[in-house]
Design a protein around this motif. Sequence first.
Motif, PDB file in Angstrom:
ATOM      1  N   CYS A 205       0.853  -1.194   0.000  1.00 16.30           N
ATOM      2  CA  CYS A 205       0.000   0.000   0.000  1.00 16.30           C
ATOM      3  C   CYS A 205       0.890   1.245   0.000  1.00 16.30           C
ATOM      4  O   CYS A 205       2.123   1.153   0.023  1.00 16.30           O
ATOM      5  N   CYS A 208       3.099   1.352   2.988  1.00 22.73           N
ATOM      6  CA  CYS A 208       4.209   0.387   2.880  1.00 22.73           C
ATOM      7  C   CYS A 208       5.372   1.028   2.123  1.00 22.73           C
ATOM      8  O   CYS A 208       6.536   0.874   2.490  1.00 22.73           O
ATOM      9  N   CYS A 277       3.217  -2.544   8.674  1.00 19.83           N
ATOM     10  CA  CYS A 277       2.410  -1.446   8.117  1.00 19.83           C
ATOM     11  C   CYS A 277       1.132  -1.273   8.935  1.00 19.83           C
ATOM     12  O   CYS A 277       0.345  -2.216   9.068  1.00 19.83           O
ATOM     13  N   CYS A 280      -2.072  -1.956   6.416  1.00 19.77           N
ATOM     14  CA  CYS A 280      -2.430  -3.186   5.678  1.00 19.77           C
ATOM     15  C   CYS A 280      -1.829  -4.462   6.251  1.00 19.77           C
ATOM     16  O   CYS A 280      -2.120  -5.547   5.735  1.00 19.77           O
TER      17      CYS A 280
END
Length: 283
Positions: A205, A208, A277, A280
């Motif tokens: 994501c 990230c 993260c 996510c």
Amino acid sequence: MSDDRRAFFRGLMRSAAEMTGPPPAPPEQEAPPAPPEDPDALTAAEVDRYSRQLVLPEWSERAQLAVRDAGVLVVGAGALGSPVATYLTGAGVGRVGVVDSDEVEVSNLPRQWLHFTPDVGVAKAESAAAKLRFLNPEALVEPYYARFNPAMLEGADLVVDCSDTFETRYEVNAACCAARIPLVEGGVLGLSGLVMAIRPGETACYRCAFPEPPPSAPSCAEAGVLGPAAGVIGSLQAAEALKLLAGLDGALLDAFLQVDLHDHTFLRVTTSRRADCPDCANL
Ligand SMILES: [Zn+2]
């Protein structure tokens, strides 16, 4: 009846016919009812409108139907949102939501081309929606004159983030991860920018790739932005969105593209999910 009486009545009937005009035409035969539209097929008008993309070897009727059935939320109706919303609406996305809490300013006009000089002072979401409805009357365009909030994701199959602050970008990323809605991120400043496609829970994501915002990120007003640079980044975002919606190969997943128009550099940087993260890791 005598011949005289017959002539008298024929004369009366002729007079009556002359007074009332010719006898009415027989009722026209009613047109047969139109066959019900096949929800799994394109109409002739759609085939005509989208012919230049339908003919592509990468595209297909199935791809067009997937796009027609999709709802996309475009966050930001500015320099990136203008090309993104235009290309998606033009390409046949069925429902397009446009989110923006600002009004059109004269300094927006060189690059935010969904807005024209007479729109100065109008809510950008409304100004954009008016143009998009002209572009494709078949699309359902929904303006949101407000800041982004996660409730707007209801019914969205994909989000394209065209906002211009890291704060909103992280907010949109977190909301899309929580709702597992695919997202296309983008940003532009000066003559350079960045694009990234995300399938939450499957690929890296935005957080990230960029766990923290840069310590000193100048705003668009401070650093400036050249209209065509925003056009390039927004066009790339629209292309990624269409690829994700239609299931085409080659989306920018687990990677982001850095674009620099100073020296025409297109650098694809690989990235991956982070176990820590906050957005996510738990998906
Ligand atoms: Zn992540």
